[in-house]
Design a protein around this motif. Structure first.
Motif, PDB file in Angstrom:
ATOM      1  N   ALA A 101       0.726  -1.154  -0.029  1.00 34.36           N
ATOM      2  CA  ALA A 101      -0.231  -0.162  -0.025  1.00 34.36           C
ATOM      3  C   ALA A 101       0.563   1.181  -0.029  1.00 34.36           C
ATOM      4  O   ALA A 101       1.887   1.327   0.660  1.00 34.36           O
ATOM      5  N   VAL A 102       0.620   2.116  -1.017  1.00 34.37           N
ATOM      6  CA  VAL A 102       1.257   3.331  -0.907  1.00 34.37           C
ATOM      7  C   VAL A 102       0.356   4.345  -0.433  1.00 34.37           C
ATOM      8  O   VAL A 102      -0.908   4.629  -0.787  1.00 34.37           O
ATOM      9  N   TRP A 103       0.827   5.135   0.675  1.00 35.10           N
ATOM     10  CA  TRP A 103      -0.134   6.322   1.226  1.00 35.10           C
ATOM     11  C   TRP A 103       0.912   7.288   1.681  1.00 35.10           C
ATOM     12  O   TRP A 103       2.214   7.243   1.782  1.00 35.10           O
ATOM     13  N   GLN A 104       0.202   8.466   2.102  1.00 35.37           N
ATOM     14  CA  GLN A 104       0.925   9.702   2.689  1.00 35.37           C
ATOM     15  C   GLN A 104       0.528  10.214   4.092  1.00 35.37           C
ATOM     16  O   GLN A 104      -0.697   9.913   4.169  1.00 35.37           O
ATOM     17  N   MET A 105       1.336  10.360   4.917  1.00 33.60           N
ATOM     18  CA  MET A 105       1.228  10.929   6.293  1.00 33.60           C
ATOM     19  C   MET A 105       1.753  12.426   6.205  1.00 33.60           C
ATOM     20  O   MET A 105       3.034  12.572   5.894  1.00 33.60           O
ATOM     21  N   THR A 106       1.070  13.482   6.738  1.00 39.11           N
ATOM     22  CA  THR A 106       1.373  14.634   6.883  1.00 39.11           C
ATOM     23  C   THR A 106       1.535  14.945   8.314  1.00 39.11           C
ATOM     24  O   THR A 106       0.524  14.745   9.329  1.00 39.11           O
ATOM     25  N   THR A 107       2.642  15.424   8.936  1.00 39.17           N
ATOM     26  CA  THR A 107       2.964  15.481  10.361  1.00 39.17           C
ATOM     27  C   THR A 107       2.040  16.614  10.869  1.00 39.17           C
ATOM     28  O   THR A 107       1.768  17.639  10.256  1.00 39.17           O
ATOM     29  N   LYS A 133       3.574  19.013  12.131  1.00 37.57           N
ATOM     30  CA  LYS A 133       4.578  20.147  11.759  1.00 37.57           C
ATOM     31  C   LYS A 133       4.592  20.406  10.346  1.00 37.57           C
ATOM     32  O   LYS A 133       5.555  21.452   9.746  1.00 37.57           O
ATOM     33  N   GLY A 134       3.708  19.691   9.356  1.00 37.71           N
ATOM     34  CA  GLY A 134       3.621  19.893   7.990  1.00 37.71           C
ATOM     35  C   GLY A 134       4.503  19.083   7.003  1.00 37.71           C
ATOM     36  O   GLY A 134       4.227  19.234   5.783  1.00 37.71           O
ATOM     37  N   THR A 135       5.305  18.278   7.660  1.00 35.20           N
ATOM     38  CA  THR A 135       6.072  17.392   6.756  1.00 35.20           C
ATOM     39  C   THR A 135       5.149  16.351   6.140  1.00 35.20           C
ATOM     40  O   THR A 135       4.472  15.452   6.926  1.00 35.20           O
ATOM     41  N   LEU A 136       5.553  16.177   4.959  1.00 35.09           N
ATOM     42  CA  LEU A 136       4.736  14.839   4.089  1.00 35.09           C
ATOM     43  C   LEU A 136       5.687  13.720   3.974  1.00 35.09           C
ATOM     44  O   LEU A 136       6.680  13.957   3.160  1.00 35.09           O
ATOM     45  N   TYR A 137       5.352  12.677   4.449  1.00 35.71           N
ATOM     46  CA  TYR A 137       6.053  11.579   4.254  1.00 35.71           C
ATOM     47  C   TYR A 137       5.171  10.647   3.376  1.00 35.71           C
ATOM     48  O   TYR A 137       3.988  10.304   3.552  1.00 35.71           O
ATOM     49  N   THR A 138       5.811   9.984   2.321  1.00 35.89           N
ATOM     50  CA  THR A 138       5.078   8.999   1.406  1.00 35.89           C
ATOM     51  C   THR A 138       5.713   7.486   2.048  1.00 35.89           C
ATOM     52  O   THR A 138       6.822   7.450   2.081  1.00 35.89           O
ATOM     53  N   LEU A 139       4.749   6.708   2.112  1.00 41.50           N
ATOM     54  CA  LEU A 139       5.208   5.393   2.653  1.00 41.50           C
ATOM     55  C   LEU A 139       4.673   4.269   1.561  1.00 41.50           C
ATOM     56  O   LEU A 139       3.758   4.252   0.874  1.00 41.50           O
ATOM     57  N   ASN A 140       5.376   3.168   1.689  1.00 41.67           N
ATOM     58  CA  ASN A 140       5.116   2.176   0.776  1.00 41.67           C
ATOM     59  C   ASN A 140       5.145   0.881   1.837  1.00 41.67           C
ATOM     60  O   ASN A 140       6.101   0.598   2.459  1.00 41.67           O
ATOM     61  N   ASN A 141       4.239   0.361   2.483  1.00 47.02           N
ATOM     62  CA  ASN A 141       3.954  -0.678   3.495  1.00 47.02           C
ATOM     63  C   ASN A 141       3.900  -1.962   2.764  1.00 47.02           C
ATOM     64  O   ASN A 141       3.088  -2.105   1.770  1.00 47.02           O
ATOM     65  N   PHE A 142       4.690  -2.781   3.128  1.00 48.60           N
ATOM     66  CA  PHE A 142       4.534  -4.238   2.540  1.00 48.60           C
ATOM     67  C   PHE A 142       3.807  -5.063   3.965  1.00 48.60           C
ATOM     68  O   PHE A 142       4.276  -4.939   5.089  1.00 48.60           O
ATOM     69  N   PHE A 143       2.748  -5.850   3.466  1.00 45.26           N
ATOM     70  CA  PHE A 143       2.312  -6.511   4.442  1.00 45.26           C
ATOM     71  C   PHE A 143       1.913  -8.201   4.277  1.00 45.26           C
ATOM     72  O   PHE A 143       2.139  -8.379   2.829  1.00 45.26           O
ATOM     73  N   ARG A 144       2.146  -8.896   5.277  1.00 46.01           N
ATOM     74  CA  ARG A 144       1.566 -10.299   5.021  1.00 46.01           C
ATOM     75  C   ARG A 144       0.319 -10.416   5.769  1.00 46.01           C
ATOM     76  O   ARG A 144       0.285  -9.590   6.811  1.00 46.01           O
ATOM     77  N   LEU A 145      -0.416 -11.262   5.189  1.00 42.55           N
ATOM     78  CA  LEU A 145      -1.799 -11.295   5.621  1.00 42.55           C
ATOM     79  C   LEU A 145      -2.011 -13.024   6.195  1.00 42.55           C
ATOM     80  O   LEU A 145      -1.165 -13.738   5.737  1.00 42.55           O
ATOM     81  N   ASP A 146      -3.119 -13.067   7.080  1.00 42.42           N
ATOM     82  CA  ASP A 146      -3.390 -14.669   7.169  1.00 42.42           C
ATOM     83  C   ASP A 146      -4.718 -14.491   7.611  1.00 42.42           C
ATOM     84  O   ASP A 146      -5.612 -13.564   7.255  1.00 42.42           O
ATOM     85  N   GLU A 147      -5.482 -15.567   7.875  1.00 39.29           N
ATOM     86  CA  GLU A 147      -6.985 -15.679   8.172  1.00 39.29           C
ATOM     87  C   GLU A 147      -7.682 -14.759   9.024  1.00 39.29           C
ATOM     88  O   GLU A 147      -8.728 -14.459   9.182  1.00 39.29           O
ATOM     89  N   GLU A 148      -6.679 -13.963  10.063  1.00 42.50           N
ATOM     90  CA  GLU A 148      -6.909 -13.339  10.976  1.00 42.50           C
ATOM     91  C   GLU A 148      -7.011 -12.005  10.667  1.00 42.50           C
ATOM     92  O   GLU A 148      -7.543 -11.123  11.176  1.00 42.50           O
ATOM     93  N   GLY A 149      -5.930 -11.621   9.781  1.00 40.97           N
ATOM     94  CA  GLY A 149      -5.868 -10.050   9.345  1.00 40.97           C
ATOM     95  C   GLY A 149      -4.270  -9.812   9.199  1.00 40.97           C
ATOM     96  O   GLY A 149      -3.743 -10.797   8.632  1.00 40.97           O
ATOM     97  N   LEU A 150      -3.913  -8.832   9.621  1.00 43.80           N
ATOM     98  CA  LEU A 150      -2.616  -8.625   9.301  1.00 43.80           C
ATOM     99  C   LEU A 150      -1.516  -9.150  10.220  1.00 43.80           C
ATOM    100  O   LEU A 150      -1.760  -9.411  11.380  1.00 43.80           O
ATOM    101  N   LEU A 151      -0.572  -9.757   9.516  1.00 43.49           N
ATOM    102  CA  LEU A 151       0.433 -10.679  10.074  1.00 43.49           C
ATOM    103  C   LEU A 151       1.808 -10.108  10.190  1.00 43.49           C
ATOM    104  O   LEU A 151       2.388 -10.318  11.263  1.00 43.49           O
TER     105      LEU A 151
END
Length: 129
Positions: free
Chosen positions: A76-82, A84-102
């Protein structure tokens, strides 16, 4: 679960940064989170939620951009603004299982980090922020 369910789980995780409430995020009982600061892996929803809640107190805006699911992995690619106004762009890698985020591995676009390397550490840890 199907792709729509996993998409909803990931979106719920991202949007939890707006409120700081991670209690409704579907985490696996075997959840692990690779720290973007230390390289250490946090284990367990309680410890991870506590860390994430702290970060969320320093976020003013979350923008979702793209999510790709290829079970049992997702990205998932997304952005967070702090606050203090700093914009960080992130790419999260996830592993999933039958319960959710692993497994969660957040990676940051280096542009904002290069502008203020200490700023990211201060923002993530809250020390000196």
């Amino acid at each position: 679960m199907d792709k729509a369910d996993y998409h909803s789980i990931i979106e719920g995780y991202q949007l939890a940064f707006r409120s700081g409430d991670f209690s409704n995020v579907k985490f696996s009982s075997k959840l692990e989170f690779l720290s973007p600061i230390s390289g250490n892996t946090f284990k367990g929803a309680e410890a991870i939620s506590e860390f994430l809640h702290g970060v969320s107190t320093r976020i003013s805006k979350v923008t979702l951009m793209s999510t790709t699911i290829d079970y049992p992995t997702a990205s998932a690619v997304w952005q967070m603004t702090t606050t203090k106004g700093t914009l960080y762009t992130l790419n999260n890698f996830f592993r999933l299982d039958e319960e959710g985020l692993l497994y969660i591995w957040p990676m940051f676009d280096p542009k904002a980090v290069m502008e203020n390397p200490k700023g990211m550490v201060q923002w993530l840890t809250g020390k000196g922020y």
